[in-house]
Design a protein around this motif. Structure first.
Motif, PDB file in Angstrom:
ATOM      1  N   LEU A  69       0.471  -1.498  -0.095  1.00  0.00           N
ATOM      2  CA  LEU A  69       0.365   0.308   0.305  1.00  0.00           C
ATOM      3  C   LEU A  69       0.960   1.356   0.038  1.00  0.00           C
ATOM      4  N   ILE A  70       1.997   1.300   1.113  1.00  0.00           N
ATOM      5  CA  ILE A  70       3.199   2.663   0.593  1.00  0.00           C
ATOM      6  C   ILE A  70       3.691   2.725  -0.687  1.00  0.00           C
ATOM      7  N   THR A  71       3.793   1.464  -1.109  1.00  0.00           N
ATOM      8  CA  THR A  71       4.503   2.047  -2.281  1.00  0.00           C
ATOM      9  C   THR A  71       3.646   2.070  -3.316  1.00  0.00           C
ATOM     10  N   ALA A  72       2.922   1.452  -3.401  1.00  0.00           N
ATOM     11  CA  ALA A  72       1.245   2.376  -4.408  1.00  0.00           C
ATOM     12  C   ALA A  72       1.321   3.548  -3.583  1.00  0.00           C
ATOM     13  N   LEU A  73       1.025   4.190  -3.087  1.00  0.00           N
ATOM     14  CA  LEU A  73       0.524   5.975  -2.309  1.00  0.00           C
ATOM     15  C   LEU A  73       1.909   6.321  -2.909  1.00  0.00           C
ATOM     16  N   ALA A  74       2.708   6.076  -2.326  1.00  0.00           N
ATOM     17  CA  ALA A  74       4.118   6.892  -3.224  1.00  0.00           C
ATOM     18  C   ALA A  74       4.289   6.755  -4.624  1.00  0.00           C
ATOM     19  N   GLY A  75       4.245   5.597  -5.503  1.00  0.00           N
ATOM     20  CA  GLY A  75       4.422   6.348  -7.059  1.00  0.00           C
ATOM     21  C   GLY A  75       3.205   7.074  -7.315  1.00  0.00           C
ATOM     22  N   LEU A  76       1.886   6.735  -6.671  1.00  0.00           N
ATOM     23  CA  LEU A  76       1.166   7.345  -6.907  1.00  0.00           C
ATOM     24  C   LEU A  76       0.488   9.066  -6.678  1.00  0.00           C
ATOM     25  N   ILE A  77       1.467   9.011  -5.379  1.00  0.00           N
ATOM     26  CA  ILE A  77       1.613  10.859  -5.123  1.00  0.00           C
ATOM     27  C   ILE A  77       2.976  11.615  -5.921  1.00  0.00           C
ATOM     28  N   THR A  78       4.221  10.820  -6.169  1.00  0.00           N
ATOM     29  CA  THR A  78       4.968  11.251  -7.058  1.00  0.00           C
ATOM     30  C   THR A  78       4.105  11.133  -8.109  1.00  0.00           C
ATOM     31  N   ALA A  79       4.060  10.715  -9.602  1.00  0.00           N
ATOM     32  CA  ALA A  79       3.192  10.781 -10.693  1.00  0.00           C
ATOM     33  C   ALA A  79       2.269  12.213 -10.959  1.00  0.00           C
ATOM     34  N   ALA A  80       0.850  11.260 -10.041  1.00  0.00           N
ATOM     35  CA  ALA A  80       0.244  12.859  -9.745  1.00  0.00           C
ATOM     36  C   ALA A  80       0.866  14.449  -8.989  1.00  0.00           C
TER      37      ALA A  80
END
Length: 126
Positions: A69-80
């Motif tokens: 979940l943390i990895t997915a969240l980090a990817g989403l925030i970084t991309a967005a």
């Protein structure tokens, strides 16, 4: 003789079709930043529970799930981040950092600096 009465199943199917159509229209009216922020908040909340920051950490902590979940969240925030306002990105990054630190504290065998969940997107968190 034809039977023109509707069966309960066909009425339910019809109602589901109307609900789906309404949901599609509703989502069309929502700004992208709201969809992104809502998804991020859901990931953040789930990650917080899985790292043991909820009411019942003994039964809810699952560090393997938290890592995902943390990895997915980090990817989403970084991309967005470039496309959402700094106000939104900053608060999401703060929440992300909090769960990353909580993960590090909860982990019996801490990851090396820069190898924790999401750190390939955010850089080292310490």
């Amino acid at each position: 003789m034809s039977d023109n009465t509707s069966t309960p199943a066909s009425s339910a199917d019809s109602a589901e079709g109307i609900d789906a159509s309404q949901a599609t229209r509703d989502i069309a009216d929502v700004a992208a930043v709201e969809v992104i922020t809502t998804a991020a908040v859901h990931l953040l909340s789930a990650a917080a529970v899985k790292v043991g920051l909820a009411d019942d950490p003994e039964s809810q902590t699952d560090l393997d799930e938290a890592r995902k979940l943390i990895t997915a969240l980090a990817g989403l925030i970084t991309a967005a981040a470039p496309d959402i306002s700094d106000m939104h990105a900053r608060s999401l990054r703060d929440g992300l950092r909090s769960v990353q630190l909580a993960f590090r504290e909860a982990s019996p065998i801490p990851d090396a600096i820069g190898q924790g969940p999401g750190e390939k997107f955010t850089g080292p968190v310490n």
